[in-house]
Design a protein around this motif. Structure first.
Motif, PDB file in Angstrom:
ATOM      1  N   THR A 115      34.195 -53.443 -37.540  1.00 16.94           N
ATOM      2  CA  THR A 115      34.320 -54.519 -38.525  1.00 16.94           C
ATOM      3  C   THR A 115      34.419 -55.842 -37.774  1.00 16.94           C
ATOM      4  N   PRO A 116      33.310 -56.583 -37.674  1.00 17.45           N
ATOM      5  CA  PRO A 116      33.347 -57.850 -36.932  1.00 17.45           C
ATOM      6  C   PRO A 116      34.318 -58.832 -37.572  1.00 17.45           C
ATOM      7  N   ARG A 117      34.985 -59.589 -36.712  1.00 20.70           N
ATOM      8  CA  ARG A 117      35.928 -60.597 -37.208  1.00 20.70           C
ATOM      9  C   ARG A 117      35.162 -61.879 -37.514  1.00 20.70           C
ATOM     10  N   LYS A 118      35.254 -62.334 -38.753  1.00 16.57           N
ATOM     11  CA  LYS A 118      34.605 -63.582 -39.142  1.00 16.57           C
ATOM     12  C   LYS A 118      35.524 -64.736 -38.763  1.00 16.57           C
ATOM     13  N   LEU A 119      35.013 -65.656 -37.985  1.00 15.98           N
ATOM     14  CA  LEU A 119      35.831 -66.723 -37.437  1.00 15.98           C
ATOM     15  C   LEU A 119      35.942 -67.883 -38.427  1.00 15.98           C
ATOM     16  N   GLU A 120      37.161 -68.106 -38.902  1.00 17.20           N
ATOM     17  CA  GLU A 120      37.420 -69.167 -39.882  1.00 17.20           C
ATOM     18  C   GLU A 120      37.097 -70.535 -39.288  1.00 17.20           C
ATOM     19  N   GLY A 121      36.480 -71.363 -40.107  1.00 18.90           N
ATOM     20  CA  GLY A 121      36.233 -72.748 -39.710  1.00 18.90           C
ATOM     21  C   GLY A 121      35.098 -72.935 -38.721  1.00 18.90           C
ATOM     22  N   MET A 122      34.321 -71.897 -38.436  1.00 17.74           N
ATOM     23  CA  MET A 122      33.213 -71.991 -37.483  1.00 17.74           C
ATOM     24  C   MET A 122      31.892 -71.698 -38.172  1.00 17.74           C
ATOM     25  N   THR A 123      30.862 -72.399 -37.743  1.00 15.08           N
ATOM     26  CA  THR A 123      29.516 -72.027 -38.144  1.00 15.08           C
ATOM     27  C   THR A 123      29.067 -70.846 -37.292  1.00 15.08           C
ATOM     28  N   VAL A 124      27.957 -70.244 -37.673  1.00 12.82           N
ATOM     29  CA  VAL A 124      27.397 -69.142 -36.882  1.00 12.82           C
ATOM     30  C   VAL A 124      27.084 -69.612 -35.469  1.00 12.82           C
ATOM     31  N   ARG A 125      26.536 -70.798 -35.331  1.00  9.23           N
ATOM     32  CA  ARG A 125      26.221 -71.333 -33.999  1.00  9.23           C
ATOM     33  C   ARG A 125      27.491 -71.466 -33.160  1.00  9.23           C
ATOM     34  N   GLU A 126      28.555 -71.984 -33.765  1.00 16.48           N
ATOM     35  CA  GLU A 126      29.812 -72.157 -33.030  1.00 16.48           C
ATOM     36  C   GLU A 126      30.416 -70.800 -32.663  1.00 16.48           C
ATOM     37  N   MET A 128      28.748 -68.153 -32.027  1.00 17.02           N
ATOM     38  CA  MET A 128      27.929 -67.648 -30.916  1.00 17.02           C
ATOM     39  C   MET A 128      28.440 -68.160 -29.577  1.00 17.02           C
ATOM     40  N   LEU A 129      28.919 -69.388 -29.546  1.00 14.00           N
ATOM     41  CA  LEU A 129      29.284 -70.027 -28.276  1.00 14.00           C
ATOM     42  C   LEU A 129      30.577 -69.480 -27.677  1.00 14.00           C
ATOM     43  N   ILE A 130      31.220 -68.555 -28.384  1.00 15.75           N
ATOM     44  CA  ILE A 130      32.371 -67.856 -27.801  1.00 15.75           C
ATOM     45  C   ILE A 130      31.891 -66.804 -26.801  1.00 15.75           C
ATOM     46  N   GLY A 131      30.629 -66.388 -26.933  1.00 14.15           N
ATOM     47  CA  GLY A 131      30.110 -65.258 -26.183  1.00 14.15           C
ATOM     48  C   GLY A 131      30.007 -65.391 -24.678  1.00 14.15           C
ATOM     49  N   PRO A 132      29.510 -66.518 -24.125  1.00 10.88           N
ATOM     50  CA  PRO A 132      29.272 -66.575 -22.677  1.00 10.88           C
ATOM     51  C   PRO A 132      30.546 -66.354 -21.858  1.00 10.88           C
ATOM     52  N   ARG A 133      30.377 -65.670 -20.732  1.00 13.21           N
ATOM     53  CA  ARG A 133      31.505 -65.414 -19.825  1.00 13.21           C
ATOM     54  C   ARG A 133      31.716 -66.590 -18.882  1.00 13.21           C
ATOM     55  N   ASN A 134      32.961 -66.726 -18.403  1.00 12.49           N
ATOM     56  CA  ASN A 134      33.302 -67.666 -17.324  1.00 12.49           C
ATOM     57  C   ASN A 134      32.821 -69.083 -17.610  1.00 12.49           C
ATOM     58  N   GLN A 135      33.144 -69.591 -18.787  1.00 15.57           N
ATOM     59  CA  GLN A 135      32.761 -70.955 -19.139  1.00 15.57           C
ATOM     60  C   GLN A 135      33.711 -71.936 -18.443  1.00 15.57           C
ATOM     61  N   PRO A 136      33.181 -72.920 -17.716  1.00 15.51           N
ATOM     62  CA  PRO A 136      34.058 -73.866 -17.010  1.00 15.51           C
ATOM     63  C   PRO A 136      34.972 -74.645 -17.947  1.00 15.51           C
ATOM     64  N   GLY A 137      34.544 -74.829 -19.198  1.00 15.12           N
ATOM     65  CA  GLY A 137      35.356 -75.570 -20.157  1.00 15.12           C
ATOM     66  C   GLY A 137      36.621 -74.841 -20.564  1.00 15.12           C
ATOM     67  N   ARG A 193      25.648 -62.455 -30.123  1.00 13.48           N
ATOM     68  CA  ARG A 193      26.685 -63.116 -29.331  1.00 13.48           C
ATOM     69  C   ARG A 193      27.022 -62.305 -28.080  1.00 13.48           C
ATOM     70  N   ALA A 194      27.040 -60.982 -28.216  1.00  7.96           N
ATOM     71  CA  ALA A 194      27.308 -60.121 -27.063  1.00  7.96           C
ATOM     72  C   ALA A 194      26.268 -60.331 -25.976  1.00  7.96           C
ATOM     73  N   MET A 195      25.025 -60.591 -26.366  1.00 10.40           N
ATOM     74  CA  MET A 195      23.969 -60.773 -25.375  1.00 10.40           C
ATOM     75  C   MET A 195      24.133 -62.072 -24.598  1.00 10.40           C
ATOM     76  N   LEU A 196      24.847 -63.037 -25.154  1.00  9.68           N
ATOM     77  CA  LEU A 196      25.134 -64.273 -24.419  1.00  9.68           C
ATOM     78  C   LEU A 196      26.026 -64.007 -23.209  1.00  9.68           C
ATOM     79  N   ALA A 197      26.767 -62.891 -23.250  1.00  7.79           N
ATOM     80  CA  ALA A 197      27.642 -62.535 -22.135  1.00  7.79           C
ATOM     81  C   ALA A 197      26.893 -61.780 -21.035  1.00  7.79           C
TER      82      ALA A 197
END
Length: 282
Positions: A115-126, A128-137, A193-197
């Motif tokens: 059951t994927p967790r739907k992230l409150e207050g985020m668009t689909v694009r936003e 997605m941006l949780i996915g990448p690993r080791n983000q300098p930000g 999103r998983a593929m972004l990692a």
């Protein structure tokens, strides 16, 4: 696979269905994930009973079993959400046993959830941006000392997210609130999103549970496409038609232990597997 035992053997007189071996196939050529003697109990209930198996790089490995066989517990142990009572989990030769989930992910093992967790207050694009690993930000120090690096990384991640959304044919959802899309669409977004990692191995927990047939077909097509591009998958799925059509080999779990491993045809005809399902496996 060259080391995969055949599920059927030909005798001199006729073709006879062979009984697949007990337990998993070991000593595979290129192992990306190894689970060795994994154990987990909750009170008096043994959920994972000395489970041992290997996942060969470049495969789609199915993990099936009756309700209560311990499949989700095993995924939680492998991905770091549960700490095992014994045994080890190795990814690409690195022991990740007991690591926090984000640490396991850093070693290339990524998972999705039933059951994927739907992230409150985020668009689909936003989302997605949780996915990448080791983000300098993610580092406050880098934010202040090297804002240019952070901006460059975020720009690259955004471009990659847009590219993957387009590949998955869900770019039209990019500006939609993540809470407004359907469960099936969310599973596509979670896979994207998983593929972004850039996973070495991706664990899929019931990817088509509760998904309508059209989106299930689309998910199957995307998994095949990603597999052809080199992603290794391990998937739990109760939809036998779905998993048998996609996966080879199939690992069968029953009462927390590995019952057998074989081809889809070999597993289908295995009396022990049939008995485990009919008996309802604890």
């Amino acid at each position: 696979m060259s080391d995969q035992p055949e599920s059927t053997v030909a005798t001199e007189s006729s073709d006879v269905t062979a009984t697949p071996q007990v337990g998993a196939v070991e000593d595979k050529d290129d192992v990306v994930l190894r689970v060795d003697d994994l154990q987990k109990s909750f009170g008096g209930l043994t959920a994972t009973d000395h489970a041992t198996f290997e996942v060969e790089r470049g495969t789609i490995t199915g993990l099936i079993g009756p309700n209560g066989a311990g499949k989700s517990t095993l995924f939680n142990l492998i991905s770091g959400f549960y700490e095992p009572d014994g045994g080890t989990v190795t990814v690409n030769g690195t022991d990740v046993t007991g690591m926090e989930p984000y640490k396991v992910a850093e070693h290339g093992l990524i998972r999705t959830f039933q059951t994927p967790r739907k992230l409150e207050g985020m668009t689909v694009r936003e989302a997605m941006l949780i996915g990448p690993r080791n983000q300098p930000g993610e580092s406050f120090l880098t934010l202040f000392t090297s804002p240019g690096t952070v901006a460059e990384s975020e720009s690259a991640n955004l471009a990659e997210a847009e590219r993957i959304l387009e590949e998955f044919e869900i770019d039209h959802l990019a500006t939609q609130p993540a809470t407004d899309i359907s469960g099936g669409q969310m599973k596509l977004v979670e896979l994207a999103r998983a593929m972004l990692a850039e996973p070495e191995v991706l664990l899929l927990d019931e990817p088509v549970a509760g998904v309508n047939p059209t989106l299930a077909k689309k998910l199957k097509s995307q998994i095949r496409r990603l597999h052809e591009q080199g992603t290794t998958f391990v998937l739990i799925e109760h939809d036998m038609e779905f998993v048998m059509d996609l996966a080879d080999p199939i690992i069968v779990l029953d009462q927390g232990h590995v019952l057998t491993e074989g081809t889809p045809d070999g597993v289908r005809s295995d009396d022990r597997v049939i008995e485990a399902y009919l008996g309802g496996g604890a």
